[in-house]
Design an enzyme around this catalytic site. Structure first.
Site, mmCIF file in Angstrom:
data_model
loop_
_atom_site.group_PDB
_atom_site.id
_atom_site.type_symbol
_atom_site.label_atom_id
_atom_site.label_comp_id
_atom_site.label_asym_id
_atom_site.label_seq_id
_atom_site.Cartn_x
_atom_site.Cartn_y
_atom_site.Cartn_z
ATOM 1 N N GLU A 92 0.826 -1.203 0.000
ATOM 2 C CA GLU A 92 0.000 0.000 0.000
ATOM 3 C C GLU A 92 0.867 1.262 0.000
ATOM 4 O OE1 GLU A 92 -3.272 -2.085 3.011
ATOM 5 O OE2 GLU A 92 -2.191 -0.279 3.610
ATOM 6 N N CYS A 105 2.823 8.394 2.123
ATOM 7 C CA CYS A 105 3.274 7.357 3.044
ATOM 8 C C CYS A 105 3.621 6.113 2.231
ATOM 9 C CB CYS A 105 2.181 7.042 4.061
ATOM 10 S SG CYS A 105 2.626 5.731 5.237
ATOM 11 N N CYS A 116 3.478 -6.163 16.011
ATOM 12 C CA CYS A 116 2.798 -5.182 16.872
ATOM 13 C C CYS A 116 1.299 -5.474 16.890
ATOM 14 C CB CYS A 116 3.059 -3.772 16.379
ATOM 15 S SG CYS A 116 4.813 -3.330 16.359
#
Length: 349
Positions: A92, A105, A116
């Site tokens: 992505e 990003c 995580c």
């Protein structure tokens, strides 16, 4: 197999085309077309001869991906793209239209091995690292997307899928390429790298003395809390991580940002805020509070707004620089890994 040119410096392009009897000066022309002018078909490189274009098309490629999916928020401020590479792996990249400009990003790995608890990128583990070319292809696509609107990329955040410092060499090459005049010519100060806290690589990055912003994922004010949601803390505890952050700040003169994801009923208490303030007081540091994005598979809940404001107030009262991340793209699953996860689940069904 054709050779992918994205991710190469000019001298590397020159070396790649040399066996085909092409002069070195052609490398800069190719780089300009590829990086600056968003051309992904050699036939459009009009200052090259037809024979040169034919030769390049036969042996090289520029676009090494396809757009598998895209989503755009209703307010027009966030766009998310799913890129698929030749091996069918997907990553992505997200365009965020901020008040200070366009921010992109990027992802650095296919999946993530860090585990995580609050991140969708880890749900299927790590598949592989991205090459520098695959990372910069995300930027080239967004840059061409914006160019149609006569806009440009203003800032880059390396905090998409993956742990950037676990792919150190490719990520560093990507950063240096973005700074090159013939690529984006973007200031190092306009680039932020986020890490879960790989201390040897933080120290290595410090030695590069690049004035990029380092953002460290903390998410807990003590080792007990952090270890339960970030397995990396069992290897590198908070005290050693803060020391590494101090070394980075000393080497670069740049304030380190500590990211703190607020999870309802887990790490969002006043006592947590006070403990966090105690950790960061007198450090060249700031805090970015991030109300957790919903990951249904993990059962994590976002605190109510009043709780977030209360946590922020405790930090401010203790003279800690703090911001609360503005929520963007919730209607299009803009949190890291969510669009890829949806596509994987769809492909399996």
């Amino acid at each position: 197999m054709k050779i992918a040119l994205p991710g190469m410096y000019v001298d590397e392009i020159a070396a790649a085309i040399k066996p085909f009897k092409l002069p070195a000066y052609r490398a800069r022309q190719i780089a300009d077309w590829m990086y600056r002018y968003h051309v992904d078909d050699f036939s459009d490189m009009t200052n090259l001869s037809k024979e040169t274009r034919r030769l390049l098309s036969e042996h090289f490629l520029i676009r090494n991906y396809k757009i598998k999916d895209s989503l755009h928020s209703a307010d027009g401020k966030t766009s998310k793209f799913l890129l698929a590479f030749s091996d069918q792996t997907t990553v992505e990249t997200v365009l965020m239209r901020q008040p200070y400009g366009n921010s992109v990003c990027v992802s650095t790995q296919v999946g993530c091995a860090m585990g995580c608890a609050f991140c969708a990128s880890t749900l299927y583990g790590l598949t592989r690292n991205l090459t520098a070319g695959e990372i910069i292809s995300q930027i080239l696509y967004i840059d061409s997307y914006l160019a149609v609107k006569r806009e440009k990329i203003d800032t880059i955040v390396i905090m998409g899928m993956g742990e950037p410092l676990a792919n150190y060499d490719n990520v560093l090459k990507f950063i240096r390429l973005c700074h090159e005049e013939y690529v984006l010519n973007i200031s190092y100060r306009s680039i932020t790298l986020s890490t879960s806290g790989l201390i040897p690589e933080i120290d290595r990055l410090s030695e590069e003395k690049l004035p990029i912003t380092l953002s460290i994922s903390l998410h807990g004010a003590n080792d007990n809390v952090r270890s339960k949601i970030m397995p990396v803390n069992r290897r590198y505890n908070i005290a050693s991580l803060l020391a590494a952050g101090d070394r980075y700040a000393a080497c670069t003169g740049r304030r380190v940002t500590y990211e703190y994801t607020l999870i309802a009923g887990y790490n969002d208490h006043i006592e947590d805020a006070k403990e966090l303030a105690g950790l960061l007081r007198h450090r060249l540091a700031s805090v970015n509070l991030i109300p957790v994005n919903s990951v249904p598979e993990r059962g994590l809940l976002r605190p109510v707004v009043a709780k977030v404001k209360q946590f922020e107030r405790v930090l401010l009262d203790n003279k800690i620089n703090v911001t609360v991340r503005k929520e963007m793209g919730t209607d299009i699953q803009a949190a890291c890994g969510q669009l890829r996860q949806k596509n994987i689940d769809t492909d399996k069904s």
